[in-house]
Design a protein around this motif. Structure first.
Motif, mmCIF file in Angstrom:
data_model
loop_
_atom_site.group_PDB
_atom_site.id
_atom_site.type_symbol
_atom_site.label_atom_id
_atom_site.label_comp_id
_atom_site.label_asym_id
_atom_site.label_seq_id
_atom_site.Cartn_x
_atom_site.Cartn_y
_atom_site.Cartn_z
ATOM 1 N N VAL B 46 0.839 -1.202 0.000
ATOM 2 C CA VAL B 46 0.000 0.000 0.000
ATOM 3 C C VAL B 46 0.875 1.254 0.000
ATOM 4 O O VAL B 46 1.863 1.328 0.725
ATOM 5 N N SER B 47 0.508 2.213 -0.832
ATOM 6 C CA SER B 47 1.189 3.512 -0.836
ATOM 7 C C SER B 47 0.243 4.592 -0.352
ATOM 8 O O SER B 47 -0.971 4.433 -0.436
ATOM 9 N N ARG B 48 0.822 5.674 0.114
ATOM 10 C CA ARG B 48 -0.005 6.827 0.458
ATOM 11 C C ARG B 48 0.283 7.961 -0.526
ATOM 12 O O ARG B 48 1.430 8.270 -0.795
ATOM 13 N N ILE B 49 -0.801 8.493 -1.080
ATOM 14 C CA ILE B 49 -0.676 9.663 -1.948
ATOM 15 C C ILE B 49 -1.235 10.854 -1.180
ATOM 16 O O ILE B 49 -2.335 10.772 -0.628
ATOM 17 N N THR B 50 -0.473 11.928 -1.105
ATOM 18 C CA THR B 50 -0.985 13.158 -0.517
ATOM 19 C C THR B 50 -1.004 14.202 -1.615
ATOM 20 O O THR B 50 0.003 14.389 -2.296
ATOM 21 N N LEU B 51 -2.147 14.811 -1.785
ATOM 22 C CA LEU B 51 -2.335 15.654 -2.968
ATOM 23 C C LEU B 51 -3.018 16.955 -2.556
ATOM 24 O O LEU B 51 -3.970 16.941 -1.776
ATOM 25 N N VAL B 52 -2.514 18.064 -3.052
ATOM 26 C CA VAL B 52 -3.142 19.357 -2.761
ATOM 27 C C VAL B 52 -3.781 19.890 -4.040
ATOM 28 O O VAL B 52 -3.162 19.854 -5.112
ATOM 29 N N THR B 53 -5.023 20.316 -3.924
ATOM 30 C CA THR B 53 -5.739 20.836 -5.091
ATOM 31 C C THR B 53 -6.546 22.062 -4.691
ATOM 32 O O THR B 53 -6.931 22.198 -3.531
ATOM 33 N N ASN B 54 -6.801 22.922 -5.657
ATOM 34 C CA ASN B 54 -7.695 24.054 -5.431
ATOM 35 C C ASN B 54 -9.016 23.765 -6.104
ATOM 36 O O ASN B 54 -9.042 23.435 -7.286
#
Lengths: 561, 162
Positions: B46-54
């Motif tokens: 399992v991987s963790r994706i952290t993503l920032v979006t507007n």
């Protein structure tokens, strides 16, 4: 038990009760084809891979089963993309197997190598590249499971040649569990009770039924619901047949080419119950003006469909059938006369709109395409499975063939893919040998997959093709007539071919009608002939599909004939 | 409708192509990605994706639903707001001429970060903290001349309930 990848694939096909595969062989699937010879699974050899996918799509829609395709790598794989995209837009369950170059060559620009998993990532429900034969059985099982559950869709499996020709242990009957995938079938009962209250207080309710009704087998539950509560029903193109077209509560299709009464009823209702729909732009027209007086209830198994295009008062995530069945247990129908009294003002209004018969057309001494479809409806008593190409032929089929049953109207709704109807008819005919299957086509779109005539003849499929031949790409011509000052840029196709001779060249029967009085005899002869038939109807060249809502306008702003 | 910054964290299958599905979804549907961090979790599958979006409110609702719909996304959480710890790291290569060296080190000590590489005319500084802190730090270094910069983008974890 040690088996090769090809054998494992076929074992899982058998576990999944696959009886027919549509495909086209090539170097990277030759091992699979070799093993396919040893089974009872029927393989339909198409003449172009796009035809294989459309045929599997038609097969899936007519049978309710998962359609299966098998093609080779490279061009075989890329030729499937249009068909996959169409199935994806219309939520049709397919498993598409593509061959791939051996794993050690992947990424080397090998002969007939293409990254089909990358190419189809955005037009499949999910896709897989199998790099180890040990994973194959599990992946194929998962693919079938994903294709048919939740919101159905196409799933592609890319199988390198060295996976199909090396051996691995095979264990039958593996169970599928995907931890991140648990579609919601049962609706939230609290939300459903709110819907019941809304129905009780509504004065002008309308049901808007879509493809989800057909896919989930909810037609019966919908009919019970609408009749019990006396709510008029409109349908999207994909929803036709989900509610009987001959029922007095039926309003006809909604949207750009919807009936006057359907568009008006939706625009002035105070409660719109959308079931298994996605409020596509061809349905809503200008979204701000769509059902602007209504509270909207939206039922769909796919949460992303809800609130994507229109604001929703009560969202319900769930399977259409299960939701309607639950709803049917919750509703408290008034006795017949009280209900009729309550609905009377609304029904009177709907009836007034209904009297504006916007589907009327004038008979002249040239054949009207509407008349051909209407006559086809009468001669087949509404019992045929109708597939369509895309454009005017599709809209006339939708408007003038009144579908009473689900799974009888097969069309590329979302993608709007010309060349769909004929291969889809082949698939539908294989799924339902007992049925008359008719492809309603235009002279333009039939030429997009006309090569499948050879397939129809090879397997002696009695598919009937009705060509509404106006020598134009009619729908685009219609837009040019209405919105581009009649500048018919590149839409004129008046150079043949002679479809009668073309039919004969393939060994099929070709018939032609050029005058209105020839329509019935040609249809009668064509429909009663045992084999594949092309019926070429030379129709009024500049006939338009009406009503028509210009793109982006509110659906009350209809151009009428 | 007002766009707001959202920080989404998701657990995904650690398989080839998964990142491409996530990124492809954003590009195909016209959403934007401001920053993106991916690494395996304690479970190598399992991987963790952290993503920032507007995004505005309807958009973020669609983004979250579409992401959840991806078969390889196991779990997704919006960590905007106060219930999450958010950190970002940056490596900054700043010019350090003899006359500036002391000033750079003073700023480094105020921000409690550290010098991880040094040369005759440069320092590479490692700084971590929330986004504002890093932006403030970068602003203070700008007059000295920033040669290169590498930022991780935001990472976030939900605070465990006590």
């Amino acid at each position: 038990m040690e088996l090769t990848g090809a054998q494992i694939l076929i074992k899982v096909f058998e576990e999944e009760k696959v009886d027919t595969i549509f495909g086209f062989p090539g170097g990277m699937v030759i091992d699979i084809y070799d093993k396919l010879e040893d089974t009872s699974i029927k393989h339909i050899l198409v003449r172009h891979e796009q035809g294989a996918v459309h045929a599997a799509d038609g097969y899936a829609r007519a049978s309710g089963k998962v359609g299966v395709c098998l093609v080779t790598s490279g061009p075989g794989a890329t030729n499937t993309v249009t068909g996959i995209a169409s199935a994806h837009m219309d939520s049709i369950p397919l498993v598409v197997i593509t061959g791939q170059v051996p794993t050690h060559l992947i990424g080397n620009d090998a002969f007939q190598e293409v990254d089909i998993v990358g190419i189809t990532r955005s037009c499949t429900k999910h896709n897989f590249l199998v790099k180890d034969v040990k994973d194959l059985a599990k992946v194929v099982k998962e693919a079938f499971y994903l294709a048919r559950t939740g919101r159905p869709g196409p799933v592609l499996i890319d199988i390198p040649k060295n996976v199909s020709n090396t051996k691995a242990p095979y264990e039958a009957g593996q169970q599928v569990s995907i931890k991140s995938y648990n579609p919601t079938y049962k609706p939230n009962m609290k939300q459903l009770r709110k819907v019941v209250n809304l129905i009780d207080s509504a004065e002008r309710p309308v049901i808007f039924a879509g493809g989800g009704i057909i896919l989930s087998g909810a037609a019966k539950a919908l009919t019970t619901f609408a009749r019990t509560m006396q709510i008029p029903v409109t349908g999207s193109l994909m929803g036709l047949g989900g509610f009987p077209g001959s029922d007095p509560l039926w309003l006809g299709m909604i949207g750009m080419h919807g009936t006057y009464r359907a568009n008006m009823s939706t625009s002035f209702c105070d409660l719109l119950i959308g079931i298994g729909v996605r409020f596509d732009d061809r349905v809503t027209g200008k979204t701000d003006a769509f059902a602007s007086q209504a509270k909207i209830v939206h039922v769909d198994i796919d949460p992303t469909s809800i609130r994507k295009n229109v604001p929703v008062t009560i969202p319900i995530v769930g399977d259409c059938r299960s939701t309607l069945e639950s709803l049917n247990t919750l509703i408290k129908p008034l006795d017949k006369t009280t209900l009729a009294d309550k609905r009377k003002p609304w029904m009177d209004q709907v009836q007034k709109w209904k009297e504006q018969n916007t589907l009327a057309y004038k008979q002249t001494d040239t054949i009207k395409p509407q008349y051909v479809v209407e006559t086809l409806y009468e001669l087949t008593r509404g019992e045929a499975i109708i597939t369509t190409e895309v454009g005017q032929n599709q809209m006339w089929a939708a408007q003038y063939y009144h579908f009473d049953k689900p799974n009888h109207f097969i069309t590329s709704g979302g993608l709007g893919c010309m060349g769909f109807g004929f291969p889809a008819a082949i698939g539908a005919q294989i799924a339902r040998p007992d049925k008359t299957v008719v492809d309603v086509a235009g002279d333009g779109s039939i030429q997009m997959n006309i090569q499948e005539m050879a397939t129809a003849l090879q397997y002696q499929l009695p598919v009937k093709i009705v060509i509404l031949n106006n020598g134009y790409l009619g729908m685009v011509r219609q837009w040019q007539e209405l919105f581009y000052d009649k500048r018919y840029a590149s839409t004129c196709m008046n150079c043949g071919p002679d479809f009668v001779k073309l039919a004969e060249a393939y060994g099929a029967l070709g018939l032609r009608a050029t005058k209105p009085e020839e329509v019935i005899p040609v249809l009668e002869k064509g429909l009663s002939s045992p084999g594949t038939v092309i019926m070429d109807f030379v129709v009024a060249k500049e006939e338009c599909v009406y009503p028509m809502v210009p793109a982006g306008a509110p659906i009350t702003e209809m151009l009428l004939a | 409708m007002n766009e707001e910054k959202h920080i989404l964290t998701m657990l995904v299958d650690n398989e080839p192509g998964v990142l491409s599905r996530v990124v492809g979804l954003f590009s195909a549907r016209g959403y934007n990605i401001e920053s993106l961090v991916v690494a395996p979790t304690i479970d190598p599958l399992v991987s963790r994706i952290t993503l920032v979006t507007n995004a505005n409110l309807p958009e973020i609702e669609q983004i979250e639903k579409q992401l959840r719909k991806l078969i390889n996304v196991i779990k997704l959480r919006d960590l905007s707001g106060k219930n999450a710890v958010k950190r970002e790291m940056a490596l900054i290569c700043v010019k350090a001429k003899p006359e500036n060296r002391a000033e750079v080190l003073r700023i480094v000590s105020i921000f409690r970060c550290k010098v991880v590489d040094t040369g005759l005319e440069h320092y590479i500084i490692e700084v971590s903290g929330n986004e504002d802190k890093i932006n403030a730090f970068i602003n203070l270094l700008k007059p000295m001349g920033i040669k290169k910069i590498a930022r991780t983008g935001a990472l976030a974890l939900f605070r465990e309930p006590n």
